[in-house]
Design a protein around this motif. Structure first.
Motif, PDB file in Angstrom:
ATOM      1  N   LEU A  13       4.834 -12.486   0.711  1.00  8.96           N
ATOM      2  CA  LEU A  13       4.932 -10.994   0.367  1.00  8.96           C
ATOM      3  C   LEU A  13       6.406 -10.485   0.609  1.00  8.96           C
ATOM      4  O   LEU A  13       6.989  -9.753  -0.290  1.00  8.96           O
ATOM      5  CB  LEU A  13       3.899 -10.191   0.786  1.00  8.96           C
ATOM      6  N   THR A  14       6.969 -10.832   1.814  1.00 15.63           N
ATOM      7  CA  THR A  14       8.062 -10.364   2.466  1.00 15.63           C
ATOM      8  C   THR A  14       9.145 -11.097   1.379  1.00 15.63           C
ATOM      9  O   THR A  14       9.844 -10.350   0.957  1.00 15.63           O
ATOM     10  CB  THR A  14       8.344 -10.842   3.834  1.00 15.63           C
ATOM     11  N   GLN A  15       9.316 -12.124   0.989  1.00 15.23           N
ATOM     12  CA  GLN A  15      10.250 -12.816   0.111  1.00 15.23           C
ATOM     13  C   GLN A  15       9.980 -12.286  -1.490  1.00 15.23           C
ATOM     14  O   GLN A  15      11.174 -11.898  -1.800  1.00 15.23           O
ATOM     15  CB  GLN A  15      10.148 -14.288  -0.093  1.00 15.23           C
ATOM     16  N   GLN A  16       8.797 -11.987  -1.763  1.00 12.84           N
ATOM     17  CA  GLN A  16       8.692 -11.262  -3.223  1.00 12.84           C
ATOM     18  C   GLN A  16       9.204  -9.914  -3.242  1.00 12.84           C
ATOM     19  O   GLN A  16       9.783  -9.566  -4.167  1.00 12.84           O
ATOM     20  CB  GLN A  16       7.353 -11.137  -3.449  1.00 12.84           C
ATOM     21  N   THR A  17       8.884  -9.333  -2.227  1.00 11.69           N
ATOM     22  CA  THR A  17       9.497  -7.740  -2.128  1.00 11.69           C
ATOM     23  C   THR A  17      10.814  -7.664  -2.060  1.00 11.69           C
ATOM     24  O   THR A  17      11.752  -6.803  -2.734  1.00 11.69           O
ATOM     25  CB  THR A  17       8.976  -6.921  -0.945  1.00 11.69           C
ATOM     26  N   ALA A  18      11.397  -8.759  -1.306  1.00 14.76           N
ATOM     27  CA  ALA A  18      13.097  -8.722  -1.029  1.00 14.76           C
ATOM     28  C   ALA A  18      13.665  -9.071  -2.509  1.00 14.76           C
ATOM     29  O   ALA A  18      14.699  -8.627  -2.762  1.00 14.76           O
ATOM     30  CB  ALA A  18      13.601  -9.695  -0.171  1.00 14.76           C
ATOM     31  N   LEU A  35       8.012  -8.584 -10.749  1.00 14.76           N
ATOM     32  CA  LEU A  35       7.850  -8.853  -9.360  1.00 14.76           C
ATOM     33  C   LEU A  35       6.980  -8.203  -8.492  1.00 14.76           C
ATOM     34  O   LEU A  35       6.293  -8.215  -7.670  1.00 14.76           O
ATOM     35  CB  LEU A  35       8.882  -9.312  -8.361  1.00 14.76           C
ATOM     36  N   ILE A  36       6.938  -6.418  -8.829  1.00 14.58           N
ATOM     37  CA  ILE A  36       6.265  -5.748  -8.015  1.00 14.58           C
ATOM     38  C   ILE A  36       5.161  -5.068  -9.148  1.00 14.58           C
ATOM     39  O   ILE A  36       5.488  -4.809 -10.113  1.00 14.58           O
ATOM     40  CB  ILE A  36       7.208  -4.686  -7.556  1.00 14.58           C
ATOM     41  N   GLN A  37       3.975  -4.857  -8.546  1.00  9.96           N
ATOM     42  CA  GLN A  37       2.910  -4.116  -8.926  1.00  9.96           C
ATOM     43  C   GLN A  37       2.632  -2.874  -8.091  1.00  9.96           C
ATOM     44  O   GLN A  37       2.151  -3.059  -7.047  1.00  9.96           O
ATOM     45  CB  GLN A  37       1.538  -4.863  -9.008  1.00  9.96           C
ATOM     46  N   HIS A  38       2.954  -1.671  -8.850  1.00 12.03           N
ATOM     47  CA  HIS A  38       2.984  -0.402  -8.267  1.00 12.03           C
ATOM     48  C   HIS A  38       1.477   0.212  -8.246  1.00 12.03           C
ATOM     49  O   HIS A  38       0.607   0.022  -9.286  1.00 12.03           O
ATOM     50  CB  HIS A  38       3.742   0.552  -8.853  1.00 12.03           C
ATOM     51  N   SER A  39       1.036   0.742  -7.120  1.00 14.61           N
ATOM     52  CA  SER A  39      -0.183   1.422  -7.047  1.00 14.61           C
ATOM     53  C   SER A  39      -0.079   2.892  -7.700  1.00 14.61           C
ATOM     54  O   SER A  39       0.901   3.427  -8.007  1.00 14.61           O
ATOM     55  CB  SER A  39      -0.481   1.744  -5.562  1.00 14.61           C
ATOM     56  N   ASN A  40      -1.183   3.360  -8.120  1.00 10.82           N
ATOM     57  CA  ASN A  40      -1.094   4.639  -8.533  1.00 10.82           C
ATOM     58  C   ASN A  40      -1.653   5.734  -7.457  1.00 10.82           C
ATOM     59  O   ASN A  40      -1.717   6.904  -7.909  1.00 10.82           O
ATOM     60  CB  ASN A  40      -2.167   4.676  -9.908  1.00 10.82           C
ATOM     61  N   ASP A  41      -1.829   5.430  -6.188  1.00 13.91           N
ATOM     62  CA  ASP A  41      -2.266   6.395  -5.303  1.00 13.91           C
ATOM     63  C   ASP A  41      -1.112   6.876  -4.473  1.00 13.91           C
ATOM     64  O   ASP A  41      -1.463   6.874  -3.089  1.00 13.91           O
ATOM     65  CB  ASP A  41      -3.573   5.575  -4.442  1.00 13.91           C
TER      66      ASP A  41
END
Length: 87
Positions: A13-18, A35-41
């Motif tokens: 997760l750290t590598q993916q967010t970086a 690479l990122i999936q945003h939440s709606n909350d």
């Protein structure tokens, strides 16, 4: 919960967010969104002004392309926590 598996999940997760945030700072919005999936909350205040939105507003994609160019990104993980799922 397997501590080895948990450590691997956090590292991944750290590598993916970086990687995603590095792409964002370079203006590569398509790579960022892949690479990122945003939440709606959550509430997001646009750096371009206007009303806050709930979650990520894809209509801002073109503005982000123009706003971020040739930037750099450095990520430092200070701490991480895990919440076990209750079955």
């Amino acid at each position: 919960m397997n501590p080895q598996s948990l450590a691997e999940d956090i590292a991944n997760l750290t590598q993916q967010t970086a990687a995603a945030n590095t792409a964002l700072m370079r203006g590569d919005i398509d790579r960022y969104l892949a690479l990122i999936q945003h939440s709606n909350d959550y509430m997001l205040m646009s750096p371009f002004g206007g009303e806050p939105t709930s979650g990520f507003d894809l209509s801002q994609q073109l503005a982000l392309d123009r706003f971020f160019k040739s930037g750099t990104f450095d990520q430092e993980v200070v701490t991480s926590t895990a919440k076990s799922a209750v079955a």
